[in-house]
Design a protein around this motif. Structure first.
Motif, mmCIF file in Angstrom:
data_model
loop_
_atom_site.group_PDB
_atom_site.id
_atom_site.type_symbol
_atom_site.label_atom_id
_atom_site.label_comp_id
_atom_site.label_asym_id
_atom_site.label_seq_id
_atom_site.Cartn_x
_atom_site.Cartn_y
_atom_site.Cartn_z
ATOM 1 N N PHE A 29 0.834 -1.207 0.000
ATOM 2 C CA PHE A 29 0.000 0.000 0.000
ATOM 3 C C PHE A 29 0.867 1.255 0.000
ATOM 4 C CE2 PHE A 29 -2.440 -3.550 1.320
ATOM 5 C CZ PHE A 29 -3.554 -3.408 0.507
ATOM 6 N N ARG A 30 0.441 2.198 -0.815
ATOM 7 C CA ARG A 30 1.195 3.440 -0.994
ATOM 8 C C ARG A 30 1.496 4.083 0.364
ATOM 9 N NH1 ARG A 30 -2.096 4.930 -5.264
ATOM 10 N NH2 ARG A 30 -0.893 3.634 -6.683
ATOM 11 N N GLY A 31 2.756 4.435 0.563
ATOM 12 C CA GLY A 31 3.131 5.087 1.816
ATOM 13 C C GLY A 31 3.580 4.116 2.892
ATOM 14 N N VAL B 148 -1.591 0.116 -4.236
ATOM 15 C CA VAL B 148 -2.807 0.935 -4.271
ATOM 16 C C VAL B 148 -2.853 1.712 -2.958
ATOM 17 C CG1 VAL B 148 -4.179 -0.594 -5.784
ATOM 18 C CG2 VAL B 148 -4.289 -0.893 -3.307
ATOM 19 N N ASP B 149 -3.787 2.638 -2.847
ATOM 20 C CA ASP B 149 -3.869 3.417 -1.614
ATOM 21 C C ASP B 149 -4.455 2.581 -0.474
ATOM 22 O OD1 ASP B 149 -2.720 5.951 -1.976
ATOM 23 O OD2 ASP B 149 -4.406 6.550 -3.252
ATOM 24 N N PHE B 150 -3.912 2.764 0.699
ATOM 25 C CA PHE B 150 -4.425 2.163 1.929
ATOM 26 C C PHE B 150 -5.904 2.570 2.079
ATOM 27 C CE2 PHE B 150 -4.776 1.549 6.516
ATOM 28 C CZ PHE B 150 -3.891 0.521 6.788
ATOM 29 N N ASN B 151 -6.716 1.627 2.495
ATOM 30 C CA ASN B 151 -8.154 1.879 2.738
ATOM 31 C C ASN B 151 -8.979 2.059 1.473
ATOM 32 O OD1 ASN B 151 -8.456 1.626 5.522
ATOM 33 N ND2 ASN B 151 -7.854 3.754 5.913
ATOM 34 N N ASP B 152 -8.341 1.946 0.285
ATOM 35 C CA ASP B 152 -9.098 2.132 -0.960
ATOM 36 C C ASP B 152 -9.587 0.761 -1.460
ATOM 37 O OD1 ASP B 152 -10.119 2.702 -3.458
ATOM 38 O OD2 ASP B 152 -8.532 4.115 -3.984
ATOM 39 N N VAL B 153 -10.739 0.354 -0.969
ATOM 40 C CA VAL B 153 -11.258 -0.984 -1.249
ATOM 41 C C VAL B 153 -11.570 -1.173 -2.724
ATOM 42 C CG1 VAL B 153 -13.201 -2.531 -0.758
ATOM 43 C CG2 VAL B 153 -12.108 -1.279 1.105
ATOM 44 N N GLU B 154 -12.065 -0.136 -3.361
ATOM 45 C CA GLU B 154 -12.412 -0.267 -4.781
ATOM 46 C C GLU B 154 -11.167 -0.476 -5.642
ATOM 47 O OE1 GLU B 154 -15.356 -0.909 -5.894
ATOM 48 O OE2 GLU B 154 -15.886 -0.760 -3.774
ATOM 49 N N ALA B 155 -10.125 0.337 -5.392
ATOM 50 C CA ALA B 155 -8.875 0.193 -6.154
ATOM 51 C C ALA B 155 -8.263 -1.182 -5.904
ATOM 52 C CB ALA B 155 -7.899 1.292 -5.752
ATOM 53 N N MET C 117 3.050 6.107 8.267
ATOM 54 C CA MET C 117 2.468 7.329 7.679
ATOM 55 C C MET C 117 1.996 8.225 8.826
ATOM 56 S SD MET C 117 0.357 6.025 4.336
ATOM 57 C CE MET C 117 -0.398 4.482 4.832
ATOM 58 N N GLY C 118 2.640 8.130 9.968
ATOM 59 C CA GLY C 118 2.147 8.778 11.181
ATOM 60 C C GLY C 118 1.205 7.784 11.830
ATOM 61 N N LEU C 119 -0.069 7.937 11.555
ATOM 62 C CA LEU C 119 -1.052 6.949 12.001
ATOM 63 C C LEU C 119 -2.216 6.938 11.030
ATOM 64 C CD1 LEU C 119 -2.538 5.009 13.906
ATOM 65 C CD2 LEU C 119 -3.161 6.977 15.325
ATOM 66 N N VAL C 120 -2.368 5.820 10.341
ATOM 67 C CA VAL C 120 -3.538 5.635 9.481
ATOM 68 C C VAL C 120 -4.207 4.345 9.944
ATOM 69 C CG1 VAL C 120 -4.429 5.324 7.153
ATOM 70 C CG2 VAL C 120 -2.451 6.818 7.525
ATOM 71 N N GLN C 121 -5.439 4.460 10.434
ATOM 72 C CA GLN C 121 -6.146 3.278 10.933
ATOM 73 C C GLN C 121 -6.948 2.641 9.803
ATOM 74 O OE1 GLN C 121 -7.792 3.422 14.850
ATOM 75 N NE2 GLN C 121 -7.008 5.471 15.247
ATOM 76 N N PRO C 122 -7.037 1.318 9.810
ATOM 77 C CA PRO C 122 -7.796 0.660 8.740
ATOM 78 C C PRO C 122 -9.296 0.828 8.951
ATOM 79 C CG PRO C 122 -7.058 -0.957 10.348
ATOM 80 C CD PRO C 122 -6.513 0.369 10.809
ATOM 81 N N THR C 123 -10.021 1.013 7.866
ATOM 82 C CA THR C 123 -11.481 1.031 8.000
ATOM 83 C C THR C 123 -11.951 -0.415 8.228
ATOM 84 O OG1 THR C 123 -11.749 0.704 5.628
ATOM 85 C CG2 THR C 123 -11.739 2.979 6.409
ATOM 86 N N ASN C 124 -13.168 -0.558 8.730
ATOM 87 C CA ASN C 124 -13.698 -1.903 9.012
ATOM 88 C C ASN C 124 -13.649 -2.797 7.792
ATOM 89 O OD1 ASN C 124 -14.216 -1.230 11.560
ATOM 90 N ND2 ASN C 124 -16.408 -0.780 11.268
#
Ligand code: PMP
Length: 440
Positions: free
Chosen positions: A152-154, A186-193, A217-224
């Motif tokens: 995932f990007r980043g 792909v981008d983190f959390n981007d389910v469609e991509a 990335m500092g802090l990026v939390q995953p969506t459900n």
């Protein structure tokens, strides 16, 4: 709160830095052994540590700073925790490395596997997170007979060529050419991509590697949805799901964060905390997958120091401290208190920023009117100039934050509530002062 609640250290970091540049550059290209040590994203520049104890780190003149960097992750118990120091002293008197099986490696392995028995049957120790990721990716390639990986990007998964194959431009010419054909992002959390990429490339992909709570990335939390979709897509397409828990593992709970999200990986990679402050990595998972390590003898990372008795002793002493789970509650409360004071302070002072937090980590969100970072797209919008000034000012007051917004703030067990509350108020005052005076 007045800025002078934490007395000024009167360190001229610029003068200090110029002197250091001469001597460190004499021996190390770029003057450091890892990019993180360079402090290249903040005005403060370098810091030369002399020693650490508890929640403090000291510079070479003996000046004390509250350490919210904590080695970028390994030191959840702070510096020099008594039980770890005792275990290491005892072990060094009994030998540090044997390059044979040892009692100590068996004990630490059984603790890690027991804590993760919902998806892990066995593991291999390495000497770093980078090597453990390399090992896990090899297992995935051998198990699936496929070559490519999706990340995932980043994200950051260590400094091996395979994981840096889609590089930032500075390192482009140093990576084994051709590897970029085996790496997708792909981008983190981007389910469609994610779905789209898998529908095109499933036949090539051996593994998806993800840091479930993205701390690079500092802090990026995953969506459900995100982690659950990952699991489903891997199951449907015979792709190995690797959780890179070099930072996550044993930080948010005793074991893998898969317990928190109720999504099981096929393989997980650990590091940092499980070594109790000594160099370590480990990768492991279900027997069915780890069996390929037996089938392809020698094709996997070895290492003179892999599973060394000294590191194992430090790791064991650390996990013994964490096993009851009580420290996780204290750490989450400390970090939560800090974050809510800063959030409220921003609001009441009209500063359009926020802080996100989970467990023992927090991260500033320096983007007007955004509460949480969702992916690298947000990370790239952070006000790095404001952070650079902030870092410098906080150093002057004796508080060491990680020198980049792409690392979270690391809370450690020896910190006290009063100390953390004072630091939180000071953060707000410093952000306010800079915003008013410098228009950044
Ligand atoms: N994976 C992740 C998620 C990391 O954060 C890191 C290091 N910060 C690594 C792998 C590499 O670990 P090491 O530095 O021990 O090689």
């Amino acid at each position: 709160m007045e800025l002078n609640s934490f007395p000024l250290k009167n360190v001229d970091f610029d003068v200090d830095n110029n002197q250091k540049k001469d001597s460190y550059n004499r021996y190390f290209p770029l003057g450091a052994n890892s990019p993180g040590h360079m402090f290249s994203e903040v005005k403060t520049s370098r810091f030369t540590a002399w020693k650490g104890t508890g929640s403090s780190i000291f510079d070479k003149e003996g000046k004390e700073y509250v350490d919210l960097m904590m080695g970028l992750g390994p030191c959840l118990l702070g510096h020099t925790p008594e039980t770890v120091v005792h275990a290491v002293k005892t072990q060094i008197e009994n030998g540090s490395v044997f390059s044979t099986n040892s009692i100590q490696e068996l004990e630490l392995a059984s603790k890690i596997v027991d804590a993760n028995s919902h998806f892990m049957d066995s593991l291999r120790f390495t000497c770093s997170g980078t090597e453990a990721v390399m090992g896990a990716l090899r297992v995935a390639r051998a198990f699936t007979g496929k070559n490519a990986i999706l990340k995932f990007r980043g994200s950051y998964h260590g400094h091996s060529d395979a994981t840096l194959a889609i590089p930032s431009h500075e390192i482009k010419n140093t990576i084994h050419s051709g590897l970029e054909a085996f790496c997708y992002e792909v981008d983190f959390n981007d389910v469609e991509a994610l779905k789209e990429l898998i529908s095109e490339k499933a036949n090539e992909l051996s593994a998806i590697i993800v840091e479930p709570i993205a701390c690079n990335m500092g802090l990026v939390q995953p969506t459900n949805d995100f982690l659950r979709t990952l699991r489903e897509l891997c199951d449907q397409n015979r792709i190995v799901l690797i959780f890179d828990e070099v930072v996550n593992g044993f930080r948010f709970c005793y074991g893998s964060v898969s317990k928190i999200f109720e999504v099981k990986p096929d393989l997980a990679v650990f590091g940092k905390i499980i070594g109790g402050g000594l160099a370590i990595g480990a990768y492991g998972g279900r027997a069915e997958i780890m069996k390929v390590v037996e089938q392809y003898k020698g094709a996997f990372p070895g290492g003179t120091f892999a599973g060394s008795a000294l590191t194992m002793a430090a790791g064991l002493a650390t996990l013994n401290e964490l096993e009851s789970g009580k420290l996780y509650e204290k750490l989450a409360a400390l970090c939560g208190r800090f974050s809510s004071i800063v959030r409220e302070g921003f609001k009441s002072n009209g500063l359009p920023y926020s802080v996100d937090n989970i467990g023992s980590i927090a991260s500033f969100v320096l983007i007007p009117s955004l509460e949480k970072l969702n992916s690298k797209v947000d990370v790239d919008r952070q006000n790095t100039q404001l952070f650079s000034e902030f870092h410098y000012e906080m150093m002057q007051h004796g508080i060491l934050f990680p020198p980049t917004l792409e690392e979270p703030i690391y809370f450690s067990a020896p910190l006290e509530f009063k100390q953390i509350e004072d630091i939180a108020h000071l953060c707000v005052a410093v952000f306010k002062k800079i915003s008013v005076s410098k228009d950044v």
